[in-house]
Structures are given as C-alpha cells and as structure tokens.
Design a protein around this motif. Structure first.
Motif, mmCIF file in Angstrom:
data_model
loop_
_atom_site.group_PDB
_atom_site.id
_atom_site.type_symbol
_atom_site.label_atom_id
_atom_site.label_comp_id
_atom_site.label_asym_id
_atom_site.label_seq_id
_atom_site.Cartn_x
_atom_site.Cartn_y
_atom_site.Cartn_z
ATOM 1 N N ASN A 86 88.947 78.135 61.567
ATOM 2 C CA ASN A 86 89.956 78.902 62.295
ATOM 3 C C ASN A 86 91.193 79.131 61.441
ATOM 4 O O ASN A 86 91.750 80.227 61.411
ATOM 5 C CB ASN A 86 90.356 78.183 63.589
ATOM 6 C CG ASN A 86 89.291 78.340 64.671
ATOM 7 O OD1 ASN A 86 88.467 79.248 64.601
ATOM 8 N ND2 ASN A 86 89.311 77.469 65.659
ATOM 9 N N ALA B 104 85.606 73.257 62.496
ATOM 10 C CA ALA B 104 86.078 74.386 63.302
ATOM 11 C C ALA B 104 87.568 74.619 63.066
ATOM 12 O O ALA B 104 88.015 75.756 62.965
ATOM 13 C CB ALA B 104 85.813 74.112 64.776
ATOM 14 N N GLN B 105 88.331 73.529 62.949
ATOM 15 C CA GLN B 105 89.765 73.669 62.687
ATOM 16 C C GLN B 105 90.008 74.416 61.377
ATOM 17 O O GLN B 105 90.822 75.329 61.308
ATOM 18 C CB GLN B 105 90.432 72.292 62.595
ATOM 19 C CG GLN B 105 90.438 71.520 63.901
ATOM 20 C CD GLN B 105 90.925 70.084 63.710
ATOM 21 O OE1 GLN B 105 91.339 69.689 62.632
ATOM 22 N NE2 GLN B 105 90.865 69.299 64.770
ATOM 23 N N VAL C 6 86.299 69.152 63.070
ATOM 24 C CA VAL C 6 87.289 69.394 62.026
ATOM 25 C C VAL C 6 86.933 70.669 61.260
ATOM 26 O O VAL C 6 87.797 71.461 60.886
ATOM 27 C CB VAL C 6 87.356 68.181 61.078
ATOM 28 C CG1 VAL C 6 88.412 68.392 60.024
ATOM 29 C CG2 VAL C 6 87.634 66.915 61.863
#
Lengths: 367, 326, 340
Positions: free
Chosen positions: A213, A209-210, A207
């Motif tokens: 990004n 990483a989400q 999460v």
C-alpha cells in the motif's frame, strides 16, 4: 536457420512510443565459470541474463516474475549498473548509460534507486537510521546539514515511521519497519525510477500489505516509476501495470497485467498461474494444477531451441527442441508478446487441452 | 605450485636477512685472535666471500634432489638433498636437523594430542551444558590460557610441579627408541615430556576449548540435528553422527594449521625446558650467525608446514563430501 | 476418538529478558487421515506448538503444560524413550528449509535408512531397498543412482522430496509439515503439495500443515486453526473459516492478501506489528491492532467460544455476531464483486 534470421529472433522489436523512461535492449549478463588457481581458464559461462529487451514508461509499474535462478535479480543489478552487462544497451531517458564510467553515472544514480529484499541485511547495523536515509543526500550534496535533517524526518514520516526515531539503529525496528527505512532511503533523492527487488518476500502477509500500500501511495504522490521484481504472482498482479515473465535468463511473455493473468499465452505462465494456491476452498480444491516436471535446468547449458521445452506440457518434438521461438505478438491485446511456438488458445485450460497444442503459427502469420 | 613459490620466498628472505646483519661469520670462526689472513681463508672456506646470489644458487643446487640428467640424458640422477655444513661446528646441517627434529616432533605432536585430549571433552561438555559450573570453569581456563604467555606458564609449571613437588623432571630429553644409560624408552620419554607438553598445550587447549564449544553449540542448533531428533534418534546417536561429525570438521583444518604455528611456538617451550629440539637449535644458530644451520631449520620447518597443509587439505576433502565433489 | 487431541497447550521459554509465552493455551484435534491447517504469521506460535507435541523443544529453557493425547497417551508426560519410539515412526515431521534440514555429510540413502533402522530391526539391505522404494514414490528421477548422493547435489525441491520420503519411511499415522513449501518456488510448491496429497491418499496419514499461506490452507486442509500471538483466534472447517470468517484478525489476513482472482486497489492492512510475547497485550491480544476495538477488549481476554448455528466453528472475539456476520459478508462481497 540463416544467420540474419537468427539475429532477428534475438532482437525483439520494441514498439517505442517516446515516453519511455527506461529502454533495455538485448541485455546479456554472463558470469564466467573458471578453473585453475593461477591461470584462470574460462571453461563455461552462466548465462544469467540472455537477451532481455523491454521498455518502462514513465509512471508505470513493470512487474517481473520468475522463479529463483531466472535472472531477474541479475537483470535488476545490471540496470542499476551494479553489475557490468556483458552485452546490450540500457537507455535512461533516451541516453545510453551502458558504457558510462562511475563518475558519468553519478547524475543518473540520483534518478534510479533500488530497494532490496532483505531488510535485515541491506541496512548497515552500525549506522543510525537518520544517517542511512541521509547518505544519498550527502553524497549528492543536496542541502545543508539542517536541511538534510529536516528532509530525512520528512521522509520518515512519509513512509510511516516516527520522525523521532531518527537516531535509532536498524535492529530496534521490526522487519516491516526496516523495509520502510529502505523505502525512505530510496526516496531521499527524489528518484524517477525505483527498482524493487523482492521487497516484500521476507515479510509476513499483514506487513506485506502495509508495504505494498505504501509503495502504491508513493507512486501516486510522487509520480514514481517502478520495476517490481518478485516471485509471488499475487503480489506482482496487485502492483503492476505491465508484467514480464522470465525463464532461464529470457523473457517468455510480456503483457498488460489483466491480459497476462486472464489470457496467458505462454505455457510457462499458465503453469505458474495454475500453481498459485487460491485462498478459496471452493475454487482451490477442485481446480487442477498444471504440475511441471523436474527442475529449472542449469543456465550454464540451457536447453536447445525453446528453453522451456524439457518441462513444457505442450512440447512438440522436432520443433520446440530445435527452433528457438521468437518473442512476438500473441493474442488480441496490444503489447502482448510470448516466446512460444504453440501459444495457449484459451485460459483456463484442462490438462488434455494443454497437452494438445494446436497448429504452429509461424512468426510470419501473426506478424 | 604455490608451495614451491612460498618455499623459495622463505629461503631467500632468510639469506637476505643474514646478509643485512653486520656480522661476519668468518671472523667468528677465527675466534678472538682473528688475523686478516685467517678471516680471508675462513671466508673462502665458508663461501661467504661470494656474492649473495652465488651463495643462494649453491645452496639451492645442493638442496635439489635431482643433480642433472644421467649419462644417457634420459634418466635423472637422484641424490639426497643436502643442506650444507654448519659455519660453527662443521657438522652437516642434515644431521643437526635430523637429530633435533624428533625432539620437536615429540613435543609438538605429543602436545597436540595432549591439548586435544583436554579440549575435546571440555569443549563438548561445556557446549552441552551452557552456563553450568563446568562451562564457567572452562571459560575461566580459556581466558587464562589465551592471556598467559607459554614461557610464564612453563616456568610456573616447572617451579611448582617440577621443583617444589618434584613430580616431574624439569629438564632433559629421553629418546623414544634408543636408551642411553637409564634414560630412554617410551615411558621415560613421556615422563620427561609431561611438563613441556602441558606448557605447550595450555594455550592451544584454551583456544580449542573455545572453538569446539562454539562449533558444537552451533551444530546443535542446526536444522538437520532437529531432523535427526524428529526421526527418533537417541541422543548419543544424534551427538555422534550428526553433531560431532559436523562440528569437528573445521577443527581438523585448524589443527593442521595450528601444528604448523606450534612449530614456531615450540621455541619458547624448548628453551624453558632445555630440550634439544629445532627451536633451540635455531636460536643457537642465529646467535652464532650460523647461516646454514638456520637456513636448514627454516627449510625443514617450511617443508613440514607445507606437507601438513597438504595432508589437511586431503583429509578435509576426504571427510567433507561437499568439498570432495566440487 | 481423535488421533491427536491437544488441550490447553502452553509452552513458555525462559530467556534473559524474561519469559516468552510462545504458546498460550492452544487446543485442537486431528482425526485419522484428516488434514489440519495451522495458519498464522511468524512468531504466532504455530511451529512451537508442533515442536512441543514432538518433544523437540530445548529442555533447558522450555516449560510446557496442558495435554497432547496421542491415541490416548499423553505425549507431554511420556518418557523420553517412549517419545523417541513415537517420533519418526508414528509421528513424522518435515521442516521448512530443505537446504539445512538434511545432514550435509551423510549420503541421503544412509539418512533414509537410518530413519527406518531406528525403529525397525531390519538389515541395512532391507532399509536401503525401502529407502529406494520411497525415493521412487516421491518422484525422484533415477532414484537408484541418487541413493549415494549427498544432499548438496539435490535442488531445493528435490531435497524436500527426500525429506518427505524420509518422514514416510515408517508409515507414520501423522505427518507434521512445518512450512514445507515456503522456501520453494511456486511451481515446485505445486509439485510438493500435489505429492503430499497423493501420498496422503496412498499412506492414509493424517497431516498437520503449518503455513502462513492462506492459499495453501484453502487448497489442502479439512480443518483450519488460525493462530495469533500464541493463541487460537479462530478454528473450524475450511469452508467455515473461508466463507464465514468470524475474527477480525482472519478478516485482516484475508484482506491483506493480494490474490489472482480479485482486483483491489488497496489491500486491507492490519495496522502495526505483531506484539512481543514477552509482554503480551492485556485482554484480547489482537486489540492494539484491531479496527473494531471496544473497551471490553482491553480488559477481558475473550474465550474461544462456539459460533451459534455453525457447529464446529469456534472463535475468540467480543464483537456481537450480528456485526461479525455483516463485516464478514462485506469483506467477502468486496472480493467477489471485484473478482467477476
């Protein structure tokens, strides 16, 4: 040491290029420690932030790393004027906002927003998501009811949430989704600067990483400037253009991202980097960690001289504990400064090299 | 320091309230056929003809344990604090209060013991077995206890246990130490107080069952309790040393404060069971516009509460190391 | 024979909303002196697995099945008395949050001594001496004076050292560490990891390290179990997992991790959220988030099967090996290329 020299040490020469969005100079925040019930007597002060200077250029991300208690969150709250700084100045687009009243601050509030660490605690559980995101719009009277609603749904979509979820409550979302709501709320008024205080620390890696990004995409699409505060060096490296390392309320090193991670100059930065576990068994296992002794000292009575000296593997008696080093240029790269008498000659370093500091280079030599 | 300010504030408020009430104690003292002469004499005798601040000053002067410096101007001259004399029966308020205090103390402290005896086991057991039959019964008890007024419970108990079943005496008080006639001694004392205690304890027992249950359940979920189990500690030890010790910390503070509050609650219970305690004395005094007696009860009750708070603070510091060392 | 052999362990919790499958058929084993890393995100069942082994789940709501053979004796069917004997003496456990894991109202010396005296009939004096010895071993400065301090007088890192000292006081054969460094700063984490490694050498205990941090696992584990949604996605030696990962979830975990030794513009992200264990997805539990999902994944739950040519490496994914090898190589090459 003579008084003017000492003054020079505190004031770091910021090289300004003119495109800085935010310039912070010699920021201090002391919290009084008081005794007594009726007659409160100030017996000491917690020097949470003690002379921090830096500049953030438009469109860049300044990463701030440091361990808990280094003053990074307090600094963020001072910049946002959520806390009144004890001393120093904060300039936003060249205008000094340090002493502005609440009313005078209002136009600036639209341009600086904050994202908080805890996606559970920073959203009012009794308000619907639509209201939470729309609040800033309503406060600043940006548009009619219908326009605001359209804008909120647009924002939800931008951060990757279903715009249909406009009427849900925060508890109906998972941690990552709640952080997305936090991001949408910060974006609502089209700010220039977003201060992110540990925005992914409470999230699982996938999460996290989400969200990372998402933050990168938004920066690209909206030309945002970030001050990104975190204790995770991996995360800071990933998202930042420049990185500032803090220790006990002061800046110990600043540099461009690659310079800092490839050629750290301050022993504390070195220790931090070597402490980060590497997810690669062949590298990770045979690498020697530089293990610091003891705990971070109390910011009520910070150590004399260099604040890092009691834990520093390169400590030189009679110098580091007496004379406070200046934050000055170190290494070849432009804009790489470190607050150390005996900066690291190379990186990585063995323990023996670490413990054998080279000749002290004085401020005069390098300047 | 705060206690002292509080104390002065409370007594002044009592004075001002009395001043504001349109009643003249001097007139009452003279009875039905009050002549102007009599009233004037009585007013002077009682001191009510002076301005309010003089009355208060005199009251305060009597109360202070230090009556000025001694002849050599160094050693203070001590005296017993004096609350003055009652307007109605001219008894010294000191003696009135001191006679009534043990009754109320018996009621309140006995009641506290009573409610803790009920609340501790019930609270702990229902925390250990959530949703069990016992837990459900306890919760019903809590609901009833919190909703019902003590007067109603008192009357109910008095009617069924005292009057119908005749198990316990309905009224009267027996002294703990001095037997008078066939009434006296610890057994009679306790026997006569069972109903008042039960009435009095009902509400608090209910509150405490709920509080203890919540605290114990919270403590059971603490990480250090898991640590203790991971050490291999047997369940009784986990309970005693890790759960209860922590769960009952806040109960101690609450108990101290609630005993203070309970002093106020004693008024109802005392009037239902005709106990000659402070509450009843206060009610009578107020009915007769007897300022010194009312003031005496107020002073005494305030002192008790202040003392209790102090004791609780000290006790808390003693049992909780986190407070002791900061 | 393995020290601990867990086979098909299941733990379900009864809740108001239904049955939560916290652990759903987990198998692994730990040998003497070895370190096993269990990685997974929150809610993947890694902590509950270990609490089940220790018999520390709430009895009223938890139901367990399977076996956990400890030196040939099944811990799941052992009597409470026998479990108590094992807990703290043969198997010790340290927890994530050192701030709340010590009892605030007892001196740490007493808490350490209690851990010893529960299992050995020794005098208070002996226990205290042993407590002191361990506090010194875990590197607490001025240990003599600190025995009579309360937990709140210690910093987070120091409390975790106290916890470690307490867990080692009876020379356990197995130490279960549940996210022991998650609540700590990196430099403190480095101190604690170094300490655990050093003590492991000294005391010869096996260690189960539960963590969400792949970095920690890579540095100290010999074997790795990757858990996802209450099941084992992949397990094997640390080199096998990190050099030849065979499960798309492992790939996702590795790709989503920003790292010091590699530059990536965008992190690989795993779409969506971890599933609710009240109603786990049918078939492969990872299929709703898996970028390689095939029709079969929605129907059939893949079994944990050995990877050919790689003994000891097991994985549960329907993808053919060729694709897996190719994708894994691509992922790692991507990281390596940018690292240099």
């Amino acid at each position: 040491m003579a008084a003017p020299e000492k003054e020079m040490l505190r004031q770091t020469q910021l090289e300004l290029k003119g495109d800085e969005l935010l310039v912070v100079e010699d920021l201090q925040k002391y919290f009084p420690v008081t005794r007594g019930i009726i007659f409160q007597k100030e017996v000491a002060s917690v020097k949470a932030v003690d002379g921090v200077s830096f500049a953030v250029r438009e469109g860049e991300t300044l990463g701030v790393v440091g361990e808990s208690g280094c003053g990074k969150s307090t600094m963020a709250r001072c910049i946002m004027k959520l806390l009144e700084p004890t001393a120093g100045s904060i300039k936003f687009r060249g205008q000094d906002i340090t002493k502005l009243s609440r009313a005078e601050m209002r136009p600036f509030r639209r341009e600086m927003m904050m994202i908080f660490q805890d996606p559970y605690a920073s959203l009012n559980p009794r308000k619907r998501v639509g209201f939470i995101v729309a609040e800033a719009l309503q406060v600043h009277k940006l548009g009619t009811e219908a326009e605001i609603k359209r804008r909120v749904q647009e924002l939800l979509e931008v951060v990757g949430l279903n715009p249909e979820h406009y009427n849900r409550f925060p508890h109906e979302f998972s941690g990552g989704q709640r952080q997305r709501i936090g991001v949408a709320r910060a974006l609502a008024v089209n700010p220039k600067l977003i201060v992110c205080d540990e925005p992914v620390s409470a999230l699982d890696v996938s999460v996290q990483a989400q969200i990372l990004n998402l933050l990168k995409d938004l920066q690209r699409d909206f030309g945002l400037t970030y001050i990104f505060i975190a204790h995770d060096l991996n995360v800071v490296r990933h998202i930042s253009d420049r990185v500032m390392v803090m220790y006990l309320g002061q800046v110990s090193e600043t540099a461009d991202r690659n310079d800092l991670y490839k050629e750290p100059k301050h022993p504390y930065t070195g220790a931090l980097l070597s402490a980060v576990p590497v997810p690669d068994p062949t590298v990770g296992r045979h690498r020697k960690r530089i293990v610091l002794e003891g705990d971070v000292p109390s910011p009520i009575n910070p150590p004399s001289g260099c604040r890092f000296h009691p834990r520093c593997p390169r400590f030189v008696e009679g110098h580091c504990d007496v004379e406070e080093p200046a934050l000055i240029h170190r290494g070849g790269a432009v804009g790489h400064t470190a607050k150390c008498h005996y900066p690291l000659e190379r990186w990585p370093m063995t323990e023996e090299e670490m413990a054998r500091p080279g000749v002290a280079s004085t401020a005069a030599e390098t300047a | 320091m705060w206690a002292f300010v509080l104390f002065i504030a409370v007594t002044i408020v009592t004075y001002v309230i009395f001043y504001a009430i349109p009643a003249n104690p001097a007139r009452l003292a003279c009875g039905q056929r009050a002549t102007a002469e009599c009233i004037k004499r009585a007013a002077h005798y009682l001191g009510t003809d002076r301005p309010l601040y003089v009355q208060y000053g005199k009251f305060f002067g009597r109360l202070m344990p230090v009556a000025g410096l001694g002849p050599n101007n160094f050693s203070p001259h001590f005296k017993t604090p004096n609350l003055g004399r009652s307007f109605t029966n001219r008894l010294t308020v000191n003696s009135v209060v001191l006679n009534a205090a043990p009754v109320t103390a018996s009621l309140v402290f006995g009641g506290a013991v009573f409610w803790m005896l009920i609340a501790l086991p019930v609270g702990i057991l229902s925390a250990l077995r959530p949703r069990s039959l016992l837990d459900r019964i306890a919760m019903v008890f809590v609901l009833v206890g919190i909703s019902a007024h003590p007067v109603w419970i008192g009357l109910l108990l008095a009617y069924f246990l005292g009057f119908k079943a005749g198990v316990f005496p309905i009224t009267g008080y027996c002294d703990f130490i001095n037997p008078s006639g066939n009434c006296g001694g610890p057994v009679q004392w306790a026997y006569h107080l069972v109903l008042p205690w039960a009435t009095f304890a009902f509400l608090f027992a209910a509150l405490y069952v709920r509080m203890i249950r919540a605290n114990v359940m919270e403590a059971l979920g603490e990480d250090y309790v898991r640590t203790a189990r991971a050490k291999g500690a047997p369940e009784w030890l986990v309970m005693r040393s890790h759960v209860l010790r922590n769960a009952l910390l806040p109960v101690v503070t609450m108990l101290g404060m609630d005993i203070g509050i309970a002093l106020g609650g004693a008024i109802f219970t005392e009037s239902v069971f005709g106990l000659p305690g402070l509450g009843k004395t206060a009610i009578q005094a107020i009915e007769n516009f007897d300022l010194p007696t009312t003031q005496g009860v107020v002073v005494f009750a305030t002192l008790c509460i202040i003392l209790l708070t102090l004791v609780v603070d000290l006790l808390y510091a003693w049992i909780d190391p986190r407070i002791r060392l900061t | 024979m393995a020290l601990l052999e867990v086979t098909d362990l299941k733990t379900y919790f009864r809740t108001d909303d239904g049955v939560v499958r916290a652990v759903d058929g987990v198998s692994f084993s730990v040998d003497k002196g070895q370190t096993l890393g269990i990685v997974g995100e929150s809610g993947s069942g890694k902590s509950v697995t270990c609490l089940t082994i220790m018999g520390l789940n709430p009895k009223r709501t938890a139901m367990s099945s399977g076996t956990a053979m400890w030196k040939g004796e099944d811990l799941l069917t052992a009597t409470p008395k026998r479990l108590r004997e094992i807990r703290g003496s043969e198997i010790a456990m340290i927890f994530q949050d050192p701030m709340t894991s010590l009892n605030p109202v007892h001196k740490i010396g007493a808490q350490l001594a209690e851990a010893m005296r529960l299992h050995e009939d020794v005098s208070k004096k002996t226990a205290r001496a042993r407590a002191l010895e361990l506090l010194k071993a875990v590197g607490i400065p001025r240990a003599e004076r600190r025995l009579d301090d309360y937990p709140h007088q210690f910093s987070g890192g120091m409390r975790q050292r106290v916890m470690i000292a307490m867990s080692l006081i009876n020379n356990p054969d197995l130490l279960i560490a549940d996210e022991p460094t998650t609540a700590l700063d990196v430099t403190t984490q480095a101190q604690i990891l170094t300490l655990i490694e050093k003590l492991q050498e000294e005391f010869g205990s096996a260690v189960i390290m539960i963590t969400h941090d792949l970095g920690v696992v890579a540095e100290i584990a010999d074997d790795v179990v990757v858990m996802y949604a209450a099941e084992v996605a992949e397990k094997g030696g640390v080199e096998q997992i990190f050099k030849k990962p065979h499960h798309p979830y492992t790939w996702g975990l590795m790709g989503s991790l920003p790292r010091l030794d590699a530059d990536v513009e965008r992190l690989v992200q795993i779409q969506g959220q971890p599933p609710s264990m009240l109603r786990p997805p049918t078939g492969c539990r990872f299929h709703p988030r898996c970028p390689y999902v095939m029709p079969i994944c929605k129907e059939v739950d893949p079994a944990l099967a050995p990877v050919s040519d790689d003994p000891g490496h097991l994985q549960s994914c329907h993808l053919d090996e060729e694709t897996k090898n190719r994708e894994a190589a691509k992922l790692l090459a991507g990281m390596m290329a940018e690292a240099s």
